[in-house]
Design a protein around this motif. Structure first.
Motif, PDB file in Angstrom:
ATOM      1  N   GLY A 170       0.801  -1.218   0.000  1.00 52.57           N
ATOM      2  CA  GLY A 170       0.000   0.000   0.000  1.00 52.57           C
ATOM      3  C   GLY A 170       0.829   1.260   0.000  1.00 52.57           C
ATOM      4  N   VAL A 171       0.193   2.347  -0.380  1.00 53.31           N
ATOM      5  CA  VAL A 171       0.806   3.676  -0.313  1.00 53.31           C
ATOM      6  C   VAL A 171      -0.202   4.636   0.294  1.00 53.31           C
ATOM      7  CG1 VAL A 171       2.297   3.309  -2.324  1.00 53.31           C
ATOM      8  CG2 VAL A 171       0.014   4.279  -2.647  1.00 53.31           C
ATOM      9  N   SER A 172       0.294   5.728   0.864  1.00 57.05           N
ATOM     10  CA  SER A 172      -0.577   6.804   1.329  1.00 57.05           C
ATOM     11  C   SER A 172       0.098   8.138   1.050  1.00 57.05           C
ATOM     12  CB  SER A 172      -0.895   6.659   2.818  1.00 57.05           C
ATOM     13  OG  SER A 172       0.233   6.989   3.619  1.00 57.05           O
ATOM     14  N   PHE A 173      -0.732   9.185   0.877  1.00 61.14           N
ATOM     15  CA  PHE A 173      -0.201  10.520   0.604  1.00 61.14           C
ATOM     16  C   PHE A 173      -1.200  11.565   1.113  1.00 61.14           C
ATOM     17  CE2 PHE A 173      -2.221   8.538  -3.033  1.00 61.14           C
ATOM     18  CZ  PHE A 173      -3.220   9.439  -3.359  1.00 61.14           C
ATOM     19  N   PRO A 174      -0.693  12.709   1.546  1.00 65.17           N
ATOM     20  CA  PRO A 174      -1.590  13.745   2.095  1.00 65.17           C
ATOM     21  C   PRO A 174      -2.522  14.298   1.021  1.00 65.17           C
ATOM     22  CG  PRO A 174       0.702  14.153   2.728  1.00 65.17           C
ATOM     23  CD  PRO A 174       0.727  13.087   1.676  1.00 65.17           C
ATOM     24  N   LEU A 175      -3.763  14.565   1.445  1.00 68.77           N
ATOM     25  CA  LEU A 175      -4.759  15.140   0.533  1.00 68.77           C
ATOM     26  C   LEU A 175      -4.924  16.638   0.729  1.00 68.77           C
ATOM     27  CD1 LEU A 175      -7.577  12.425   0.637  1.00 68.77           C
ATOM     28  CD2 LEU A 175      -6.007  12.912  -1.243  1.00 68.77           C
ATOM     29  N   SER A 176      -4.284  17.194   1.756  1.00 68.52           N
ATOM     30  CA  SER A 176      -4.390  18.632   2.006  1.00 68.52           C
ATOM     31  C   SER A 176      -3.066  19.133   2.574  1.00 68.52           C
ATOM     32  CB  SER A 176      -5.541  18.926   2.978  1.00 68.52           C
ATOM     33  OG  SER A 176      -5.298  18.314   4.237  1.00 68.52           O
ATOM     34  N   ASP A 177      -2.944  20.458   2.657  1.00 73.95           N
ATOM     35  CA  ASP A 177      -1.694  21.084   3.069  1.00 73.95           C
ATOM     36  C   ASP A 177      -1.688  21.360   4.579  1.00 73.95           C
ATOM     37  OD1 ASP A 177       0.852  22.103   2.703  1.00 73.95           O
ATOM     38  OD2 ASP A 177       0.111  24.140   2.345  1.00 73.95           O
ATOM     39  N   TYR A 178      -2.094  20.366   5.356  1.00 76.95           N
ATOM     40  CA  TYR A 178      -2.114  20.558   6.812  1.00 76.95           C
ATOM     41  C   TYR A 178      -0.699  20.534   7.367  1.00 76.95           C
ATOM     42  CZ  TYR A 178      -1.498  15.453   7.173  1.00 76.95           C
ATOM     43  OH  TYR A 178      -1.009  14.174   7.090  1.00 76.95           O
ATOM     44  N   THR A 179      -0.491  21.148   8.514  1.00 75.92           N
ATOM     45  CA  THR A 179       0.841  21.159   9.118  1.00 75.92           C
ATOM     46  C   THR A 179       1.009  19.981  10.072  1.00 75.92           C
ATOM     47  OG1 THR A 179       2.397  22.388  10.490  1.00 75.92           O
ATOM     48  CG2 THR A 179       0.051  22.699  10.958  1.00 75.92           C
ATOM     49  N   PRO A 180       2.145  19.266   9.987  1.00 78.10           N
ATOM     50  CA  PRO A 180       2.389  18.170  10.929  1.00 78.10           C
ATOM     51  C   PRO A 180       3.069  18.657  12.211  1.00 78.10           C
ATOM     52  CG  PRO A 180       4.102  18.215   9.268  1.00 78.10           C
ATOM     53  CD  PRO A 180       3.158  19.323   8.917  1.00 78.10           C
ATOM     54  N   ASP A 181       3.539  19.907  12.192  1.00 74.32           N
ATOM     55  CA  ASP A 181       4.334  20.424  13.313  1.00 74.32           C
ATOM     56  C   ASP A 181       3.430  21.092  14.337  1.00 74.32           C
ATOM     57  OD1 ASP A 181       6.558  21.040  14.815  1.00 74.32           O
ATOM     58  OD2 ASP A 181       7.070  22.826  13.641  1.00 74.32           O
TER      59      ASP A 181
END
Length: 319
Positions: free
Chosen positions: A138-149
């Motif tokens: 599987g793969v995953s990727f962000p769908l929005s420009d949210y901040t992880p910090d």
């Protein structure tokens, strides 16, 4: 520096035969159930998770400036049977976080889309039961420009990932046991800082994300109408560092968790295309993690795109 390109992600999926630790249920990437050919299972899922105590390193504590941290997730999940041995799955979650005390505001938005290929190359009678071996990529990727910090209120870690999972399932009459191991490869991420400190100073906005090993064990009873199971999840980050005293978590922390829970599924007799799913889990041990308790519920509906209208219950493919 690790970078993923779409070509590398597809290659990873082809070469390989995983949640945060996730323990959802019924025709997902973490169970041994397979859809029949040309059948498509889709449904919404709602989950609620909360924690007050958390582990700062290995030290368990609470924080009056956070209170209770809660996460609400609404997902759309789908699973299509390319054949009775091969399926493709997706998951799209919308996540909302909140802290009951202090000044930190919660976040909400689309998180990461996940895509999986699920393959069952081996199924054979063994003793009085049947052994199945499966491989999931599987793969995953962000769908929005949210901040992880912005942990612990960030809605995700904003890292592109690829995973390979090996699974073994044994069923004897109605009873079954399933075990799986997953290697999760995580891409580095960028944060809105020119420098940061972990155990040393980093004069860059790029954060190296440690990979993850996870293990899942489940056992219980399943037939064409009903499934009940107990679940154990183990999540182990391969590297990272501990949260320093009274500081906020950081995306590359060494996160570990052991969770136990249970799941149930019931197929409605008058409408066998529709199933009701519910479950929950709680964290019994951890490191740099919240001691969370999660409950969820979902409805799944199966559409048949084959010329034959006859519907096959998914659990029958995991005998």
């Amino acid at each position: 520096m690790k970078k993923f390109t779409p070509l590398k992600a597809v290659a990873m999926m082809l070469l390989c035969t995983m949640t945060l630790p996730r323990s959802l249920f019924a025709q997902t990437d973490i169970d041994a159930l397979m859809m029949a050919k040309n059948e498509y299972c889709i449904g919404p899922m709602y989950s609620y998770s909360s924690w007050k105590n958390y582990w700062e390193g290995t030290f368990k504590r609470d924080n009056e400036n956070l209170g209770t941290v809660s996460t609400k997730t609404i997902s759309v999940m789908g699973n299509y049977g390319i054949s009775k041995k091969l399926g493709v799955l997706f998951n799209v979650p919308y996540v909302k976080t909140k802290a009951s005390a202090g000044t930190l505001r919660g976040m909400d938005g689309l998180q990461d889309m996940s895509l999986f290929l699920k393959w069952r190359p081996f199924q054979q009678t063994l003793g009085n039961g049947r052994l199945s071996l499966l491989g999931i990529a599987g793969v995953s990727f962000p769908l929005s420009d949210y901040t992880p910090d912005y942990l612990p209120l960030a809605i995700g870690l904003h890292s592109k990932t690829a995973l390979a999972r090996f699974m073994a399932d044994y069923k004897w009459k109605g009873f079954f046991a399933t075990a799986s191991a997953t290697y999760l490869l995580r891409d580095n991420i960028d944060i809105d800082r020119e420098s940061y400190y972990t155990t040393e100073m980093h004069n860059t906005h790029e954060v190296k994300m440690p990979d993850v090993m996870s293990y899942n064990f489940r056992a219980g009873f399943r037939n064409r109408r009903f499934i009940a199971e107990a679940v154990l999840n183990i999540w182990n980050t391969l590297g990272g560092f501990d949260i320093t005293r009274n500081n906020m978590p950081f995306p590359s922390n060494d996160m570990e968790a052991t969770m136990v829970g249970g799941n149930f599924k019931y197929v409605l007799p008058p409408l066998p295309q529709l199933s009701i799913v519910a479950g929950g889990n709680t964290t019994v041990a951890g490191r740099n993690m919240g001691q969370s308790t999660t409950v969820y519920g979902s409805l799944f509906y199966i559409l048949n795109f084959s010329k034959k209208v006859k519907l096959t219950d998914p659990s029958s493919n995991a005998k």
